[in-house]
Design an enzyme around this catalytic site. Structure first.
Site, PDB file in Angstrom:
ATOM      1  N   GLU A  25       9.500 -13.205 -12.378  1.00 23.78           N
ATOM      2  CA  GLU A  25       8.663 -12.132 -11.830  1.00 23.78           C
ATOM      3  C   GLU A  25       8.107 -11.197 -12.886  1.00 23.78           C
ATOM      4  O   GLU A  25       7.022 -10.667 -12.713  1.00 23.78           O
ATOM      5  CB  GLU A  25       9.352 -11.384 -10.685  1.00 23.78           C
ATOM      6  CG  GLU A  25      10.533 -10.556 -11.033  1.00 23.78           C
ATOM      7  CD  GLU A  25      11.151  -9.893  -9.792  1.00 23.78           C
ATOM      8  OE1 GLU A  25      10.455  -9.637  -8.806  1.00 23.78           O
ATOM      9  OE2 GLU A  25      12.355  -9.615  -9.841  1.00 23.78           O
ATOM     10  N   LYS A  67      14.426 -12.936 -12.032  1.00 18.39           N
ATOM     11  CA  LYS A  67      14.060 -11.821 -12.924  1.00 18.39           C
ATOM     12  C   LYS A  67      13.057 -12.306 -13.959  1.00 18.39           C
ATOM     13  O   LYS A  67      12.049 -11.657 -14.204  1.00 18.39           O
ATOM     14  CB  LYS A  67      15.286 -11.253 -13.656  1.00 18.39           C
ATOM     15  CG  LYS A  67      16.257 -10.462 -12.832  1.00 18.39           C
ATOM     16  CD  LYS A  67      15.772  -9.125 -12.340  1.00 18.39           C
ATOM     17  CE  LYS A  67      15.026  -9.226 -11.060  1.00 18.39           C
ATOM     18  NZ  LYS A  67      15.673  -9.243  -9.815  1.00 18.39           N
ATOM     19  N   GLU A  78      19.341 -15.458  -9.477  1.00 16.36           N
ATOM     20  CA  GLU A  78      18.846 -14.095  -9.679  1.00 16.36           C
ATOM     21  C   GLU A  78      18.292 -13.940 -11.103  1.00 16.36           C
ATOM     22  O   GLU A  78      17.242 -13.325 -11.302  1.00 16.36           O
ATOM     23  CB  GLU A  78      19.981 -13.097  -9.387  1.00 16.36           C
ATOM     24  CG  GLU A  78      19.692 -11.652  -9.682  1.00 16.36           C
ATOM     25  CD  GLU A  78      18.472 -11.066  -8.961  1.00 16.36           C
ATOM     26  OE1 GLU A  78      17.932 -11.708  -8.052  1.00 16.36           O
ATOM     27  OE2 GLU A  78      18.059  -9.961  -9.359  1.00 16.36           O
ATOM     28  N   ASN A 138      -1.536   1.679   5.735  1.00 12.93           N
ATOM     29  CA  ASN A 138      -0.615   0.707   5.151  1.00 12.93           C
ATOM     30  C   ASN A 138      -0.127  -0.171   6.295  1.00 12.93           C
ATOM     31  O   ASN A 138       0.434   0.339   7.266  1.00 12.93           O
ATOM     32  CB  ASN A 138       0.571   1.441   4.493  1.00 12.93           C
ATOM     33  CG  ASN A 138       1.685   0.495   4.094  1.00 12.93           C
ATOM     34  OD1 ASN A 138       1.468  -0.709   3.939  1.00 12.93           O
ATOM     35  ND2 ASN A 138       2.881   1.038   3.913  1.00 12.93           N
ATOM     36  N   GLY A 139      -0.361  -1.481   6.197  1.00 12.44           N
ATOM     37  CA  GLY A 139       0.067  -2.388   7.266  1.00 12.44           C
ATOM     38  C   GLY A 139      -1.023  -3.429   7.508  1.00 12.44           C
ATOM     39  O   GLY A 139      -1.912  -3.613   6.678  1.00 12.44           O
ATOM     40  N   LYS A 164       6.789  -3.570  -4.568  1.00 12.35           N
ATOM     41  CA  LYS A 164       8.199  -3.184  -4.495  1.00 12.35           C
ATOM     42  C   LYS A 164       8.694  -3.199  -3.058  1.00 12.35           C
ATOM     43  O   LYS A 164       9.809  -3.585  -2.766  1.00 12.35           O
ATOM     44  CB  LYS A 164       8.355  -1.779  -5.100  1.00 12.35           C
ATOM     45  CG  LYS A 164       9.782  -1.279  -5.162  1.00 12.35           C
ATOM     46  CD  LYS A 164      10.573  -2.044  -6.187  1.00 12.35           C
ATOM     47  CE  LYS A 164      12.019  -1.619  -6.261  1.00 12.35           C
ATOM     48  NZ  LYS A 164      12.841  -2.638  -6.948  1.00 12.35           N
ATOM     49  N   HIS A 181      21.378 -34.745 -10.087  1.00 17.55           N
ATOM     50  CA  HIS A 181      20.704 -35.281  -8.901  1.00 17.55           C
ATOM     51  C   HIS A 181      19.189 -35.095  -8.982  1.00 17.55           C
ATOM     52  O   HIS A 181      18.498 -35.217  -7.983  1.00 17.55           O
ATOM     53  CB  HIS A 181      21.263 -34.613  -7.640  1.00 17.55           C
ATOM     54  CG  HIS A 181      22.725 -34.865  -7.466  1.00 17.55           C
ATOM     55  ND1 HIS A 181      23.231 -36.099  -7.128  1.00 17.55           N
ATOM     56  CD2 HIS A 181      23.792 -34.045  -7.637  1.00 17.55           C
ATOM     57  CE1 HIS A 181      24.554 -36.022  -7.082  1.00 17.55           C
ATOM     58  NE2 HIS A 181      24.913 -34.785  -7.388  1.00 17.55           N
ATOM     59  N   TRP A 233      -2.798  -2.693  -1.702  1.00 19.84           N
ATOM     60  CA  TRP A 233      -2.320  -4.025  -2.095  1.00 19.84           C
ATOM     61  C   TRP A 233      -3.037  -4.982  -1.153  1.00 19.84           C
ATOM     62  O   TRP A 233      -2.748  -5.007   0.047  1.00 19.84           O
ATOM     63  CB  TRP A 233      -0.803  -4.093  -1.932  1.00 19.84           C
ATOM     64  CG  TRP A 233      -0.174  -5.318  -2.513  1.00 19.84           C
ATOM     65  CD1 TRP A 233       0.197  -5.511  -3.815  1.00 19.84           C
ATOM     66  CD2 TRP A 233       0.189  -6.524  -1.815  1.00 19.84           C
ATOM     67  NE1 TRP A 233       0.759  -6.744  -3.969  1.00 19.84           N
ATOM     68  CE2 TRP A 233       0.766  -7.397  -2.759  1.00 19.84           C
ATOM     69  CE3 TRP A 233       0.073  -6.946  -0.495  1.00 19.84           C
ATOM     70  CZ2 TRP A 233       1.231  -8.670  -2.424  1.00 19.84           C
ATOM     71  CZ3 TRP A 233       0.537  -8.210  -0.162  1.00 19.84           C
ATOM     72  CH2 TRP A 233       1.104  -9.054  -1.120  1.00 19.84           C
ATOM     73  N   ARG A 238       5.128   0.719  -6.130  1.00 24.29           N
ATOM     74  CA  ARG A 238       5.128  -0.150  -4.952  1.00 24.29           C
ATOM     75  C   ARG A 238       4.263  -1.390  -5.161  1.00 24.29           C
ATOM     76  O   ARG A 238       4.401  -2.368  -4.422  1.00 24.29           O
ATOM     77  CB  ARG A 238       4.601   0.625  -3.734  1.00 24.29           C
ATOM     78  CG  ARG A 238       5.510   1.754  -3.307  1.00 24.29           C
ATOM     79  CD  ARG A 238       4.830   2.654  -2.301  1.00 24.29           C
ATOM     80  NE  ARG A 238       4.619   2.005  -1.028  1.00 24.29           N
ATOM     81  CZ  ARG A 238       5.496   1.986  -0.028  1.00 24.29           C
ATOM     82  NH1 ARG A 238       6.651   2.587  -0.172  1.00 24.29           N
ATOM     83  NH2 ARG A 238       5.219   1.385   1.096  1.00 24.29           N
ATOM     84  N   CYS A 259       0.831  -1.209   0.000  1.00 28.10           N
ATOM     85  CA  CYS A 259       0.000   0.000   0.000  1.00 28.10           C
ATOM     86  C   CYS A 259       0.863   1.255   0.000  1.00 28.10           C
ATOM     87  O   CYS A 259       1.941   1.296   0.589  1.00 28.10           O
ATOM     88  CB  CYS A 259      -0.881   0.031   1.239  1.00 28.10           C
ATOM     89  SG  CYS A 259      -1.918  -1.408   1.404  1.00 28.10           S
TER      90      CYS A 259
HETATM   91  C1  AGP Z   1      13.368  -8.589  -6.754  1.00 28.81           C
HETATM   92  O1  AGP Z   1      13.356  -8.348  -8.107  1.00 28.81           O
HETATM   93  C2  AGP Z   1      12.161  -8.529  -6.028  1.00 28.81           C
HETATM   94  N1  AGP Z   1      11.131  -7.824  -6.556  1.00 28.81           N
HETATM   95  C3  AGP Z   1      12.140  -8.936  -4.574  1.00 28.81           C
HETATM   96  O2  AGP Z   1      12.573 -10.252  -4.534  1.00 28.81           O
HETATM   97  C4  AGP Z   1      12.956  -8.091  -3.574  1.00 28.81           C
HETATM   98  O3  AGP Z   1      14.310  -8.247  -3.807  1.00 28.81           O
HETATM   99  C5  AGP Z   1      12.581  -8.539  -2.140  1.00 28.81           C
HETATM  100  O4  AGP Z   1      11.225  -8.284  -1.924  1.00 28.81           O
HETATM  101  C6  AGP Z   1      13.411  -7.852  -1.084  1.00 28.81           C
HETATM  102  O5  AGP Z   1      13.223  -6.480  -1.102  1.00 28.81           O
HETATM  103  P1  AGP Z   1      14.204  -5.493  -0.348  1.00 28.81           P
HETATM  104  O6  AGP Z   1      15.539  -5.620  -0.981  1.00 28.81           O
HETATM  105  O7  AGP Z   1      13.593  -4.140  -0.558  1.00 28.81           O
HETATM  106  O8  AGP Z   1      14.226  -5.905   1.075  1.00 28.81           O
END
Ligand code: AGP
Length: 614
Positions: free
Chosen positions: A494, A491, A487, A101-102, A609, A510, A75, A27, A2
């Protein structure tokens, strides 16, 4: 997660609020809403499911006047994304509107009590409980809004950043926070509030970051008053914001993610500025220098993080163990906080977070503190909760990262971890001068090598077309490039919603090798490093089973590229710095595939985000 925005002053609030919501879109959200008190003291609330532009359409032609207002991007946590569940929520009296927010953990108990008192609820949200509780307390005790909010909050378990307005007092905006971020912007006779500084930056550079359990009254007659929940006043600590508008805009790029990928040579220069000297090799990390004793006495380092930051942490583990010979454990913050981990008072706990607001990482920091460990933050968002909760730390200084998929923050985190490992190795005398000098000299070359890495990706857009309709992907790497493989896979999944997994190449036999057939693209990342030949053998096993191999190799490579179906080249560098090079083509591959699939690259579905709920 949020986003909240608010304004009180002499300008029309609506355009400021809508612009603010757009700045917070990154966000992640599923609905939006706004509440304004007009000149006649009437509360107008507009809400819409979906984008902020839907909210604008809903409010079009309606009364959007008023010099005070609050707005929200939601959200969903409690209740589906819908117009009814969107914020602001309004009290039974119709006087009070609130955004949040929370998560209010004890909302069910409170709701039951309020229902018994005759309150009716329109939404399925936890937030509506808080606005009715404030309404009840205000009426029961004949209190002003600020007092009613404070008393209501003493009944709340959970996390919140809230903003509240009352039609009876259109000259006052009340805000409060606990474990969710809230920034107050101070202008000339006006105030702004937001979840982060991005909606505020164009109006003022004077900001106050509210702390946990603080409430603030933004009053046009009496100014800013900060009080804790026990009604004790605090002097606001006004800080100067260092955020330029160009950092918050796309600057001609179709997506923030592409801008942020291309920015990396510059952001890594910024990250190293003042830390890696232009000549000579002395790495200056003030967080380490100021806390030499704590680092020297540490027999172990624990790194906690989530998502991409966790991948950077794994690279940090390799770097620190390799250069400093100190045992390092890397933990998902979400697991660490709930599994009763052994944390010793002489441990150093490093928390890595781009946003500095990730709820699980913040909770892990609190847990580490309770055990007496020294807690060090590696964050990007200046003034966010984690840097404020840690004992010391290093900002990565890569500027605001708006695309939900983390790109420049990842390379910034790896760069800081490299500098940290070098500084600790010097401190512990576990590195020869020659090795230290070689690494520092090569680190200094990283930004210009990243420029070359981008140039070497010219064919990527076309290559991505070949794989746009793949249903699965496997990413393989070993050593430093195993976290890089994970990583790369993250990418892709997501932003393109293609299933992808990152594995250590040798683990294939394995189990995962059973997945290999002609339909399975395999991205193999290998540098001319200590385990290059082993990776080549692992890739041969994939080829033998018909897998389509995309090799990410160093410039000049012949062996692996000779057997791959597609080749992406990166500039040569040291093994330990190679994830900084391979990150770029992996980010671009995911980006172009997602664009080809027509995905919402900067705001992929279901993602936020800043993950401020656990
Ligand atoms: C990465 O592309 C993400 N969207 C997500 O995994 C992110 O890295 C994770 O939520 C941690 O966020 P932060 O680094 O703001 O703590």
């Amino acid at each position: 997660m949020c986003g909240i925005v608010g304004y009180i002053g002499s300008r029309e609030a609506y355009p400021i609020l809508i612009k603010g919501l757009k700045r917070l879109e990154y966000r992640g959200y599923d609905s939006a809403g706004v509440a304004l008190i007009n000149g006649q003291g009437k509360l107008n609330v507009y809400k819409a499911k979906g984008k902020v532009s839907n909210l604008e359409s809903t409010a079009e032609g309606c009364d959007t006047t008023g010099y005070i207002g609050i707005a929200h991007t939601r959200w969903a946590t409690h209740g589906v994304p819908s117009q009814t569940n969107a914020h602001p929520h309004v009290s039974a009296s119709g006087q009070i509107a609130l955004i949040h927010n929370g998560i209010i953990e004890n909302y069910a108990t409170l709701k039951e009590k309020l229902i018994k008192l005759g309150y009716k609820f329109n939404s399925e949200t936890d937030t509506e409980v808080l606005v009715q509780l404030i309404d009840y307390i205000q009426r029961r005790d004949s209190l002003d809004l600020a007092h009613a909010v404070r008393i209501a909050l003493t009944h709340i378990e959970g996390a919140y950043a809230i903003a509240v307005v009352d039609t009876k007092h259109p000259e006052t905006l009340i805000v409060a926070r606990k474990s969710s971020p809230l920034v107050i912007g101070i202008g000339e006779g006006e105030f702004f509030i937001a979840s982060d500084a991005s909606p505020i930056a164009e109006y003022t550079d004077k900001v106050v970051y509210l702390s946990d359990n603080e409430t603030a009254s933004l009053d046009l007659r009496h100014g800013l008053t900060i009080t804790n929940l026990d009604d004790v006043e605090h002097t606001p600590e006004i800080q100067t914001l260092k955020l330029s508008l160009s950092q918050l805009e796309k600057g001609g790029y179709p997506h923030f993610m592409l801008k942020e990928i291309y920015e990396q040579p510059k952001t890594i220069r910024d990250c190293m500025r003042g830390r890696v000297p232009e000549s000579g090799t002395y790495i200056k990390l003030s967080g380490v220098e100021d806390n030499k004793e704590r680092f020297l006495q540490a027999k172990r380092i624990i790194i906690v993080a989530c998502g991409t930051s966790w991948h950077a942490a794994l690279i940090g583990e390799h770097l620190i163990e390799d250069l400093c010979r100190i045992p390092v454990e890397v933990e998902y913050a979400s697991e660490f906080r709930y599994r009763n981990p052994v944390i010793n008072a002489d441990d150093v706990v490093i928390a890595i977070s781009q946003s500095g607001e990730t709820a699980d990482t913040l909770a892990a920091v609190e847990l580490a503190h309770k055990s007496g460990a020294f807690v060090y933050g590696i964050c990007n968002a200046v003034g966010s909760s984690i840097p404020r909760a840690t004992d010391s730390g290093s900002y990565i200084h890569v500027g605001p990262e708006i695309g939900v998929a983390s790109t420049k923050a990842f390379t910034g985190q790896v760069t800081v971890l490299t500098m940290l490992a070098l500084a600790l190795a010097k401190l512990h005398q576990t590195i020869s001068d020659e090795k230290y000098d070689t690494i520092v000299n090569e680190l200094r070359e990283v930004p210009s090598k990243m420029e070359n890495a981008i140039k070497l990706c010219t064919g990527m857009e076309n290559m991505a077309k070949v794989f746009t309709y793949a249903r699965n992907f496997i990413y393989l790497g070993r050593g430093y490039n195993y976290p890089a493989a994970m990583e790369g896979a993250l990418k892709l999944k997501e932003i393109s919603y293609i299933h992808a997994e990152g594995y250590p190449a040798a683990e294939m036999k394995h189990g995962p090798i059973a997945l290999i057939d002609t339909e399975m693209p395999v991205v193999a990342i290998a540098n001319s490093d200590s385990i290059y030949d082993k990776t080549v053998s692992n890739v041969q096993e994939v080829k033998a089973r018909g897998g389509k191999v995309i090799a990410v190799v160093e410039d000049g490579d012949t062996k692996l590229s000779g057997m791959a179906d597609y080749v992406i080249r990166t500039p040569r560098t040291l093994e330990m710095l190679s994830p900084l090079m391979s990150a770029i083509p992996l980010q671009l591959l995911a980006y172009y595939i997602a664009v080809n699939k027509g995905r919402d690259v900067d705001q992929p579905r279901n993602l936020a985000k800043s993950v401020t709920v656990e």
